[in-house]
Every structure is written in C-alpha cells, then in structure tokens.
Design a protein around this motif. Structure first.
Motif, PDB file in Angstrom:
ATOM      1  N   GLY A 227       0.819  -1.211   0.000  1.00  0.00           N
ATOM      2  CA  GLY A 227       0.000   0.000   0.000  1.00  0.00           C
ATOM      3  C   GLY A 227       0.849   1.255   0.000  1.00  0.00           C
ATOM      4  O   GLY A 227       0.639   2.170  -0.809  1.00  0.00           O
ATOM      5  N   GLN A 228       1.829   1.316   0.896  1.00  0.00           N
ATOM      6  CA  GLN A 228       2.710   2.478   0.917  1.00  0.00           C
ATOM      7  C   GLN A 228       3.576   2.524  -0.338  1.00  0.00           C
ATOM      8  O   GLN A 228       3.887   3.604  -0.849  1.00  0.00           O
ATOM      9  N   GLY A 229       3.944   1.342  -0.858  1.00  0.00           N
ATOM     10  CA  GLY A 229       4.694   1.310  -2.112  1.00  0.00           C
ATOM     11  C   GLY A 229       3.926   1.978  -3.232  1.00  0.00           C
ATOM     12  O   GLY A 229       4.499   2.741  -4.038  1.00  0.00           O
ATOM     13  N   ALA A 230       2.623   1.743  -3.310  1.00  0.00           N
ATOM     14  CA  ALA A 230       1.803   2.361  -4.356  1.00  0.00           C
ATOM     15  C   ALA A 230       1.733   3.877  -4.165  1.00  0.00           C
ATOM     16  O   ALA A 230       1.761   4.645  -5.141  1.00  0.00           O
ATOM     17  N   THR A 231       1.643   4.323  -2.908  1.00  0.00           N
ATOM     18  CA  THR A 231       1.621   5.767  -2.641  1.00  0.00           C
ATOM     19  C   THR A 231       2.951   6.411  -3.017  1.00  0.00           C
ATOM     20  O   THR A 231       2.993   7.508  -3.598  1.00  0.00           O
ATOM     21  N   LEU A 232       4.054   5.750  -2.710  1.00  0.00           N
ATOM     22  CA  LEU A 232       5.368   6.265  -3.115  1.00  0.00           C
ATOM     23  C   LEU A 232       5.481   6.353  -4.635  1.00  0.00           C
ATOM     24  O   LEU A 232       6.069   7.301  -5.173  1.00  0.00           O
ATOM     25  N   LYS A 233       4.920   5.381  -5.343  1.00  0.00           N
ATOM     26  CA  LYS A 233       4.941   5.423  -6.816  1.00  0.00           C
ATOM     27  C   LYS A 233       4.109   6.592  -7.337  1.00  0.00           C
ATOM     28  O   LYS A 233       4.485   7.243  -8.323  1.00  0.00           O
ATOM     29  N   ALA A 234       2.983   6.879  -6.679  1.00  0.00           N
ATOM     30  CA  ALA A 234       2.181   8.033  -7.086  1.00  0.00           C
ATOM     31  C   ALA A 234       2.974   9.325  -6.893  1.00  0.00           C
ATOM     32  O   ALA A 234       2.899  10.240  -7.732  1.00  0.00           O
ATOM     33  N   MET A 235       3.748   9.400  -5.822  1.00  0.00           N
ATOM     34  CA  MET A 235       4.598  10.579  -5.617  1.00  0.00           C
ATOM     35  C   MET A 235       5.714  10.637  -6.648  1.00  0.00           C
ATOM     36  O   MET A 235       6.098  11.715  -7.106  1.00  0.00           O
ATOM     37  N   ALA A 236       6.267   9.483  -7.000  1.00  0.00           N
ATOM     38  CA  ALA A 236       7.320   9.457  -8.020  1.00  0.00           C
ATOM     39  C   ALA A 236       6.798   9.985  -9.352  1.00  0.00           C
ATOM     40  O   ALA A 236       7.526  10.641 -10.110  1.00  0.00           O
ATOM     41  N   GLU A 237       5.537   9.723  -9.649  1.00  0.00           N
ATOM     42  CA  GLU A 237       4.944  10.157 -10.917  1.00  0.00           C
ATOM     43  C   GLU A 237       4.490  11.609 -10.888  1.00  0.00           C
ATOM     44  O   GLU A 237       4.652  12.338 -11.874  1.00  0.00           O
ATOM     45  N   ARG A 238       3.935  12.041  -9.740  1.00  0.00           N
ATOM     46  CA  ARG A 238       3.265  13.345  -9.713  1.00  0.00           C
ATOM     47  C   ARG A 238       3.808  14.286  -8.647  1.00  0.00           C
ATOM     48  O   ARG A 238       3.259  15.362  -8.425  1.00  0.00           O
ATOM     49  N   GLY A 239       4.871  13.898  -7.965  1.00  0.00           N
ATOM     50  CA  GLY A 239       5.409  14.748  -6.917  1.00  0.00           C
ATOM     51  C   GLY A 239       4.453  14.843  -5.743  1.00  0.00           C
ATOM     52  O   GLY A 239       3.723  13.900  -5.426  1.00  0.00           O
ATOM     53  N   ALA A 240       4.419  16.007  -5.089  1.00  0.00           N
ATOM     54  CA  ALA A 240       3.548  16.181  -3.927  1.00  0.00           C
ATOM     55  C   ALA A 240       2.083  15.974  -4.281  1.00  0.00           C
ATOM     56  O   ALA A 240       1.292  15.486  -3.459  1.00  0.00           O
ATOM     57  N   ASP A 241       1.678  16.314  -5.509  1.00  0.00           N
ATOM     58  CA  ASP A 241       0.290  16.126  -5.917  1.00  0.00           C
ATOM     59  C   ASP A 241      -0.118  14.659  -5.894  1.00  0.00           C
ATOM     60  O   ASP A 241      -1.306  14.351  -5.759  1.00  0.00           O
ATOM     61  N   GLY A 242       0.846  13.749  -6.024  1.00  0.00           N
ATOM     62  CA  GLY A 242       0.525  12.339  -5.956  1.00  0.00           C
ATOM     63  C   GLY A 242       0.041  11.914  -4.582  1.00  0.00           C
ATOM     64  O   GLY A 242      -0.606  10.863  -4.439  1.00  0.00           O
ATOM     65  N   PHE A 243       0.331  12.734  -3.577  1.00  0.00           N
ATOM     66  CA  PHE A 243      -0.114  12.464  -2.212  1.00  0.00           C
ATOM     67  C   PHE A 243      -1.305  13.333  -1.817  1.00  0.00           C
ATOM     68  O   PHE A 243      -2.282  12.838  -1.246  1.00  0.00           O
ATOM     69  N   TYR A 244      -1.232  14.626  -2.130  1.00  0.00           N
ATOM     70  CA  TYR A 244      -2.207  15.582  -1.614  1.00  0.00           C
ATOM     71  C   TYR A 244      -3.421  15.770  -2.519  1.00  0.00           C
ATOM     72  O   TYR A 244      -4.397  16.413  -2.113  1.00  0.00           O
ATOM     73  N   LYS A 245      -3.370  15.230  -3.716  1.00  0.00           N
ATOM     74  CA  LYS A 245      -4.488  15.342  -4.657  1.00  0.00           C
ATOM     75  C   LYS A 245      -4.679  13.999  -5.360  1.00  0.00           C
ATOM     76  O   LYS A 245      -3.772  13.180  -5.397  1.00  0.00           O
ATOM     77  N   GLY A 246      -5.834  13.794  -5.940  1.00  0.00           N
ATOM     78  CA  GLY A 246      -6.050  12.589  -6.722  1.00  0.00           C
ATOM     79  C   GLY A 246      -6.415  11.378  -5.876  1.00  0.00           C
ATOM     80  O   GLY A 246      -6.873  11.509  -4.729  1.00  0.00           O
ATOM     81  N   PRO A 247      -6.192  10.172  -6.413  1.00  0.00           N
ATOM     82  CA  PRO A 247      -6.672   8.939  -5.763  1.00  0.00           C
ATOM     83  C   PRO A 247      -6.145   8.716  -4.346  1.00  0.00           C
ATOM     84  O   PRO A 247      -6.894   8.254  -3.478  1.00  0.00           O
TER      85      PRO A 247
END
Length: 582
Positions: A227-247
C-alpha cells in the motif's frame, strides 16, 4: 539518464546486513582514526567521502545508493526519509512531518525546511474532551482525530525541486523497492507492534498492514508494504500532488471520515512546506545553527547556551557543572511553555528570548549552590516524558549538509492506517495545547500560543542543528520527545569540548524540563555517587531514568578532511557510515 537495473540491490536480512555494515563502519572509523593521528593532512588526491548516520542500516544504505547515482546530501536525505517510512514506521513516515536544516556548500547558505503537520480546518476542542471536561487522551493519541495533515511528502518534494540534484522519482526508488520486495523487520518494530496491538487492531487497514496473516510479524520473515509502495509510486509520478491530490488523497479522506475524523480534500490540497531562516548564535568560538519555530528546540538551546556563555564550566567540579546545566534547562523550558507556537499564527518575543541581555538576567537568578525550584516560578503539573521520532545526519562529498528530524509523534503514531494508501497517520494533534493547562504525552504544557487552530502547525521539540568551528563541524540531532532539546544541547557542548561522533552519541544524558521538577539522569550514568549526593544536598530530586534517545551525528574535521559518523549505541539497528563516493 538513469538505468533502473543499476539501482537494484538484494534484500538482505537485517542481522546479516548489520554485521556487514558494522564491519564496514569499523574499517571506516579505523581509517579515519589513522588519518587523524598523522601530523600531515591526507593528500588532495584522496577520494571524496560522504557520511550518513541514521537509525536503520537499510536507510543509511539507501542514502549512499542515491549519492552513487549522482545525488547530493538532500537527495540522500529524501532516500533515507522514505526508506525509514517503510522500515521504521514506529518513528516516522509519509503520514508525519519533519524539520530540516540544509547547508548548501556552493553558496554557503543555511536554510530551514518546515514540513511540520498542521491542524485540519474542522479541529474542535470538544473532540478532545471527556463528558466531564477532562482531557480525552484516547482521541488525542489514537485514531484519525489524533492526526494532523501530514507534511513529509510536501517537504520532500520541495527539497528535491529546490536543493536536490536528482528527480524525486530517483530518490524514492530504494523505498519503493523495500516496500515491494520486503525487508526483515527490526526487533524494535516488532516490539512496537506488540505494544500497540490493541489500537492497531481497531482499524482494518492497520490490522492488514501490521499483522500479515493475522499475526505480529517476525524478524525472520519478509515484511512487505504494498500500500505504501503504491503511494510512493504516485509521488514518483506526480510529486507532492501524488499524495495531496487525486486517488491517494481521496482514499485517505474517505478512510479518515469513515473512522470519525474531520479531514477534507481541501485540507490536504492546501498544505505547503515552508522555508524559514534558521536561528544562529555564537558560543565559545563556534557558530551554532539550529531550528526556529514551530520548533521550540532551537530557541530553548539558544537560550541555554546564552545563559552559560560567560561561565567556565570546565573549571567547575562536576556537581556544580550539572547544577548550572540544569538551571539553564529549567529556565529555557519555562519560556518554551509560555511563549512559543506557530510563527504564522503567534507573535513571539524572539528578540527577547534570544537576546544575551535577557540571558544575563536569567543567569543572575541562578543561586550558586542551591536548586532554584520550579515552584518559585509559575508552575503546573506534568507527567513523564515519552519518546519516539527519528533523526539522520548527512554530509556529502561536496560538503553539502542535512540535519533532519522526522516524526509521527509517539510510537506508531495514531495507529491508524488510512485505507488502501498504506499511510500510517501521525498523532501530532497531541502536541497542541488541546486543553489549557493540561500536559501532552511528553509532559509539556502550552498556553494559548500553542492552541489548536485550523491550518496551524503544532509546536515541536525537534532540533536539527549544525555546529561550525574553524576546523571542525558537526551535524547533530536526535529523537526523544521533550528530551530532544536537552540531548542536542548536551551534544553541542560535547562537540565543542572536543568529543568525536561516537563519544557524543554514547554519552549519558541529563534532562530537566521545568515540570516535573526533577533531574532525570540516564540509568548506568557514570555520575559518581558523591556528585549525586551533592546535588541532593543542593535541593535536587534525582530520578534514575530509563535510557532515551537515538542520536545520529556526523563530524567533519576539515583541517584533515576526515569525516566520521556514529549512530546511537542504544539502537542496534542504526548505522553511521563513511564511504568514498565517485
């Protein structure tokens, strides 16, 4: 530009990894000692070295891996921080925050990054009170109401963009690999899960993450965190927005609200890391650079050093030396409780608190042979300090430095994992003065300056610091709740006294925080019995306290171009390491 295959390393069981890492550390320190013993400096053709000290060997190795890919100290700090989020979730993580000092070698600039958590807009004192008006310790420490809006992802993205050399995605690779492929959990993590099992099992996502197969993980088995691995990948793709916005943001808010919390998507989207000017002062010929508010630590350390500045501590017997150290601590913590808070919300008298003239007045109130007693000052009751957080110190091959302290507050934070995001949330709301006049989990009491308000950042004891002399400098920090401040204070004095990194991290610790009015002296301390007796005669209550802290220190002898790194010997999982970097 970067080949993914070159970044892959084997997952090595912790014990085996630690044995190998310790052998490297012993060799590195031995070589450093030889270099220090020579009369001449090493030749200019000597390989450039970097030094990293963190609370987990896997995180330290992640930092060196990132340096080897062309990163600098900031990139290494990001790799260390996110790897610790995976392998040391009991102390820090994406669901928490951090405070960091950065030194840029090319410009000579020192700056401070504030990625402290903040209160959601819907915060209400009523959520932290029992029906009879007493503090509700459960809601302030456990579950989603205990969690402030995390700052770590935004802070890491900000650091990467402004001060790093590598894309954020590259610095995140070691943590993603650890989350996906697994690692062997440390004994400290296993024990933390056991101790907090009742809270963790309240929440399905927490149970799923920390009890694989329904059981407490074992040190001998691989522990994965997809689960955290997927969140880290979202950050790798979108930066901070991968955490604070979106899915990811939507999943976290959904989980928080379902469990009774008040987060909104707007709370997450509005979070910003902030850059602030650090506190600087001179002491005994050294420049001390430390953390400004919302850290309370830098102000307190500066106040203590200013009080002691004209005093010749070396000329004193040990009892009187401890006496003056404790009285400086007492007065600094008194002001900590009264004045400090989020600088964006509270007007603080920092010019007064940091003034040597103010320190002169405080010094005059110290009796030469008698404890002052906190009850002679405005006082309140408090409970024992607790401790959990993490710290890492880094100097890269070019002289860039990072001192970074990260936290989820108490062990395993709120115990609440925000749904499928895999993110364990902090319980930093307890660091506010949620109920006036009542202590938090660390025994600290705040007034209106640290009251909870939507969008406000809670006061912190985190005190990342640099100490810079003519020929030597140190990067210092530690976890430990309210004791962080006195640990860093003692470490600064030890470095200025000439101690090396290993001696600084190993020295026994003394703590006083105004209330409770007692001197905590670490168990096994080498303070002689006659000195303790003298302190009791002076009027001090002495408490034989459990060991505390997990300090990580890097020292650079610039005259000889020798770096040394040391992790706290109290923590068998830590690694301080010096390594040549291409």
């Amino acid at each position: 530009m970067f080949d993914q295959d070159t970044l892959q390393t084997r997952v090595i069981p912790n014990r085996r990894n630690l044995r190998w890492c310790r052998s490297v550390l012993v060799v590195a320190i031995a070589l450093s000692t030889v270099a220090q013993a020579r009369d001449e400096a090493p030749p200019r053709t000597a390989p450039a070295t970097a030094a990293i000290a963190s609370a987990n060997a896997l995180a330290t190795e992640a930092g060196f891996e990132t340096l080897a890919q062309g990163g600098n100290a900031v990139d290494a700090a990001i790799a260390v921080a996110t790897s610790l989020s995976v392998v040391q979730p009991e102390a820090s993580g994406l669901g928490g925050g951090f405070l960091a000092l950065i030194h840029d070698a090319a410009t000579g600039k020192d700056t401070f990054i504030d990625a402290r958590e903040m209160a959601p807009q819907a915060v209400s004192e009523a959520d932290y009170l029992n029906a009879d008006g007493t503090p509700n310790r459960d809601t302030s420490l456990n579950g989603p109401l205990a969690a402030g809006i995390p700052g770590m992802p935004a802070g890491l993205a900000y650091m990467a963009e402004k001060y790093g050399k590598l894309p954020l995605a590259v610095s995140l690779r070691p943590a993603i690999r650890l989350a996906d492929e697994g690692f062997h959990p440390s004994g400290a993590l296993v024990r933390s899960i056991e101790r907090k099992a009742d809270v963790l099992r309240r929440y399905p996502a927490s149970t799923g993450k920390f009890f694989p197969g329904g059981n407490v993980p074992q040190e001998s088995a691989l522990f994965r965190d997809p689960g955290q691995g997927a969140t880290l990948k979202a950050m790798a793709e979108r930066g901070a927005d991968g955490f604070y916005k979106g899915p990811v943001a939507q999943e976290m808010v959904k989980a928080v609200k379902a469990a009774g919390g008040t987060w909104t998507l707007a709370d997450l989207a509005s979070y910003r890391a902030k850059e602030r000017a650090p506190i600087e002062l001179d002491y005994a010929g050294y420049k001390v650079i430390t953390a400004p508010p919302p850290s309370s630590g830098g102000v307190a350390v500066a106040e203590m050093l200013n009080i002691l500045a004209p005093i010749d501590l070396k000329a004193m017997d040990e009892a009187h030396r401890i006496h003056y150290l404790v009285e400086a601590m007492r007065r600094a913590f008194r002001d900590h409780n009264e004045y400090l808070g989020d600088p964006d919300f509270v007007k603080m008298p920092l010019d007064m608190l940091l003034s040597p003239y103010y320190a002169d007045g405080l010094r005059q109130s110290i009796l030469p042979d008698r404890a002052t007693k906190s009850e002679w000052l405005p006082s309140v009751a408090a409970k024992d300090p607790g401790m959990h957080t993490t710290h890492y110190s880094i100097i890269d091959q070019d002289g860039n430095m990072v001192s970074m302290t990260a936290t989820v507050n108490t062990t395993l934070g709120s115990g609440f994992v925000a749904g499928d995001s895999g993110v364990l949330l902090n319980n930093e709301m307890d660091d506010f003065a949620l109920v006036a006049g009542q202590p938090n989990a660390f025994g600290l009491i705040g007034g209106s300056a640290n009251a909870a308000v939507g969008g406000k950042r809670m006061l912190s004891s985190m005190t990342p610091s640099f100490v810079v002399g003519t020929d030597r400098l140190a990067v210092i920090g530690s976890p430990g709740g309210s004791t962080i401040i006195t640990q860093v204070f003692g470490a600064i004095l030890a470095f200025i006294d000439g101690k090396d990194a290993g001696q600084i991290t190993a020295q026994k610790r003394i703590h006083h925080q105004f209330m409770p009015d007692r001197v905590d002296i670490e168990q096994g301390s080498d303070v002689p019995a006659d000195v303790l007796s003298k302190l009791v005669e002076m009027g001090y209550e002495i408490n034989d306290a459990d060991t505390w802290g997990n300090m990580n220190v890097v020292v650079w002898d610039r005259a000889r171009n020798v770096k040394t790194a040391a992790s706290d010997p109290r923590n068998p999982n830590g690694l301080g390491k010096v390594e040549a970097v291409p």
